[in-house]
Structure formats: C-alpha cells, structure tokens
Design an enzyme around this catalytic site. Structure first.
Site, mmCIF file in Angstrom:
data_model
loop_
_atom_site.group_PDB
_atom_site.id
_atom_site.type_symbol
_atom_site.label_atom_id
_atom_site.label_comp_id
_atom_site.label_asym_id
_atom_site.label_seq_id
_atom_site.Cartn_x
_atom_site.Cartn_y
_atom_site.Cartn_z
ATOM 1 C CB SER A 114 -0.247 -4.617 -2.036
ATOM 2 O OG SER A 114 1.156 -3.719 -1.376
ATOM 3 C CG HIS A 140 2.657 -5.265 -5.091
ATOM 4 N ND1 HIS A 140 3.291 -4.256 -6.713
ATOM 5 C CD2 HIS A 140 2.258 -3.566 -4.441
ATOM 6 C CE1 HIS A 140 3.365 -2.991 -6.523
ATOM 7 N NE2 HIS A 140 3.136 -2.393 -4.990
ATOM 8 C CG ASP A 190 3.809 -1.178 -1.636
ATOM 9 O OD1 ASP A 190 4.095 -1.077 -2.628
ATOM 10 O OD2 ASP A 190 2.544 -2.378 -1.194
ATOM 11 C CG MET A 221 6.847 2.880 1.546
ATOM 12 S SD MET A 221 4.641 3.200 2.239
ATOM 13 C CE MET A 221 3.753 2.386 1.354
ATOM 14 C CG HIS A 262 6.364 0.023 -5.731
ATOM 15 N ND1 HIS A 262 4.330 0.672 -5.218
ATOM 16 C CD2 HIS A 262 6.993 1.172 -6.647
ATOM 17 C CE1 HIS A 262 5.019 1.761 -5.106
ATOM 18 N NE2 HIS A 262 5.345 2.742 -6.193
ATOM 19 C CG MET A 265 6.582 3.873 -3.327
ATOM 20 S SD MET A 265 5.345 2.904 -2.787
ATOM 21 C CE MET A 265 5.463 1.495 -2.113
ATOM 22 C CG MET A 279 2.867 4.738 -8.309
ATOM 23 S SD MET A 279 2.144 3.456 -7.299
ATOM 24 C CE MET A 279 1.360 4.581 -6.116
ATOM 25 N N GLY A 316 2.510 5.964 -0.319
ATOM 26 C CA GLY A 316 2.580 5.731 0.801
ATOM 27 C C GLY A 316 1.738 5.113 1.799
ATOM 28 C CG PHE A 317 -0.177 6.450 3.795
ATOM 29 C CD1 PHE A 317 -0.463 5.663 4.759
ATOM 30 C CD2 PHE A 317 0.092 7.569 3.132
ATOM 31 C CE1 PHE A 317 0.910 7.049 5.639
ATOM 32 C CE2 PHE A 317 0.938 8.572 3.865
ATOM 33 C CZ PHE A 317 1.514 8.481 4.595
ATOM 34 N N GLY A 318 -1.149 2.212 2.241
ATOM 35 C CA GLY A 318 -2.754 1.296 2.135
ATOM 36 C C GLY A 318 -3.978 2.074 1.998
ATOM 37 N N GLY A 319 -4.598 1.896 1.528
ATOM 38 C CA GLY A 319 -6.210 2.188 1.618
ATOM 39 C C GLY A 319 -6.794 3.673 1.422
ATOM 40 C CG ASP A 346 0.265 0.078 -6.524
ATOM 41 O OD1 ASP A 346 -0.116 -0.468 -5.651
ATOM 42 O OD2 ASP A 346 1.523 -0.510 -5.685
ATOM 43 N N GLY A 347 -3.317 1.015 -6.528
ATOM 44 C CA GLY A 347 -4.194 2.217 -5.003
ATOM 45 C C GLY A 347 -5.484 2.717 -5.653
ATOM 46 N N GLY A 348 -5.958 1.148 -4.827
ATOM 47 C CA GLY A 348 -7.220 2.004 -4.674
ATOM 48 C C GLY A 348 -8.529 0.948 -5.575
ATOM 49 N N GLY A 358 -4.372 -3.991 -2.606
ATOM 50 C CA GLY A 358 -4.099 -4.686 -1.416
ATOM 51 C C GLY A 358 -5.160 -4.150 -0.373
ATOM 52 C CB SER A 359 -6.869 -2.110 1.503
ATOM 53 O OG SER A 359 -7.491 -1.479 0.525
#
Ligand code: DX5
Ligand code: ZN
Length: 217
Positions: free
Chosen positions: A7, A32, A34, A36, A65, A67, A136, A141-144, A175-177, A197-198
């Site tokens: 991402s 990917h 994102d 927003m 993606h 959002m 999700m 809304g946010f990476g990391g 997607d996420g974490g 992502g991160s």
C-alpha cells in the site's frame, strides 16, 4: 495463489516512482492504492492525478481501494486513470450492484469491502458477481494501526462460506495491520491477497518484501 499488495499510503511521496519500481523489482504482485475523500473516512489521501502519473512507473496490477462516499460517481474516471481492480465500500454505496456492474462494464475487476464493524451478511447478494472481497482488519483511514484480532474469524467464516458456495477461487484480500510476523494468521484463515503499507515502506523495501514473500509462498 497468494498475492502481496504493498500500500503506497505509507510510501515516501517525493520518491514515489522509484519506490513503486522497488516493489515491482522485489517481487510484489499488485500496487495497492488507497483513495480517501475526507468524508467516508477522516483522512484525505490522493486521487486521480497521482494514479495517472504513476501508471507508467509499473506494469503491476493497480489495486485501487476507494474509501469514498457514493463511489459510482468516479468509477469511470478511476478506470480511465489506470486502475485494474476497483474496490469500493459496501457502506458507502447506496446501490452496490450498480457499482459492480459499472466497474465490469469498464472492463475492470470489481472488489467490495467492509469495515471491521460491518457483518459478512451484507455481502451475500454480491458473492456471485464480485472478483474480490476486501476485509478491513483496521478501521479504514490510516496506515500503521494494529490488526484487529476478530478479523481472523471473519476471514475464516467467509472462506468456509465461499467454499460451500463453490466460490473457493474468489480472492479474499485483507488490509490493515499486517506484518511479516502475523501474515500466516490471515493466510491460514483463508485470505490470499495481502495488503501491507507501513510494514513494507518503513525501512528497506526489498528486504521487507522478501520477508513477506518468504512467509507467503
Ligand atoms: C487503511 C488503508 C490501508 C493502509 C494499511 O485505511 O486501507 O491500505 O495503507 O496500512 P498498514 O499496513 O500500515 O496497516
Ligand atoms: Zn487499503
């Protein structure tokens, strides 16, 4: 097949083209992206001009993606900008079937996504028509952010349900974490498209991607 989708939300934007090329050269499968709008999610990220601009930096699949609220308004534009897969949120679309049909009529693959608090039952009408489902595993809304553990059961339930419908080949993206040290959990639950992502853009991109691919293949 398991797919890795870095991402670019966590990329260094002053160096975006090079970082996308690093992803491709290191063996990532998708990019990917994102998008927003500051309405469906609190953040504003980037949109059409950025996608158009990076399109010639890579021939990887662009996994967009969205959002954004009422995504049907922008499907044709994202298709023309270079998206290959367009995923929108069930919660953001008054008529998800119309969005899926429009994505397909643009010749692109359609994905539908739900937030952590949205039930799998809301996806039922679309399971036979979409190309991918995005679960999700953080609030969008946010990476990391940290992986929400209840996502694992959600993925497993969805994969079992798809198997029972003879839709076992449908892609489940998560997607996420996701990090190299928890990716096995979501793969074992039945996801096969991994967004990170991160965990990819913080530090050395190629060695981070190598760590993921070692755990995934
Ligand atoms: C969050 C985005 C994600 C984000 C993931 O709303 O959809 O794609 O970039 O970032 P990490 O992998 O850092 O959780
Ligand atoms: Zn995303």
């Amino acid at each position: 097949m398991n797919i890795l989708a870095p991402s670019i939300l966590s990329a260094d934007f002053k160096n975006l083209g090079n970082q996308i090329r690093d992803c491709q050269n290191s063996g990532a499968h998708y990019i990917h992206i994102d998008v927003m709008d500051g309405v469906f999610v609190p953040s504003i990220s980037f949109g059409l001009p950025v996608i158009r601009s990076i399109r010639d930096a890579s021939d990887l699949i662009f996994d967009v993606h969205l959002m954004i609220t009422d995504p049907i308004r922008y499907i044709k534009d994202f298709a023309a900008a270079g998206a290959d897969i367009i995923t929108f949120h069930q919660e953001a679309a008054p008529d998800p079937m119309a969005v899926i049909d429009l994505i397909h009529s643009c010749g692109k693959k359609a994905g539908i996504s739900i937030k952590p608090g949205t039930g799998l039952d809301t996806l039922e009408p679309y399971l036979n028509i979409v190309d991918m489902i995005l679960i999700m595993s953080v609030e969008p809304g946010f990476g990391g952010q940290k992986y929400i553990p209840s996502s694992t059961d959600k993925i497993r339930t969805l994969r079992n349900h798809l198997n029972s419908l003879n839709r076992s080949s449908l892609d489940i993206e998560v997607d996420g974490g996701i990090k190299a040290d928890n990716v096995d959990i979501v793969l074992n639950a039945g996801a096969n498209v991994i967004v990170a992502g991160s965990a990819i853009f913080n530090g050395d991109i190629s060695s981070n991607i190598r760590d993921f691919l070692n755990k995934m293949m």
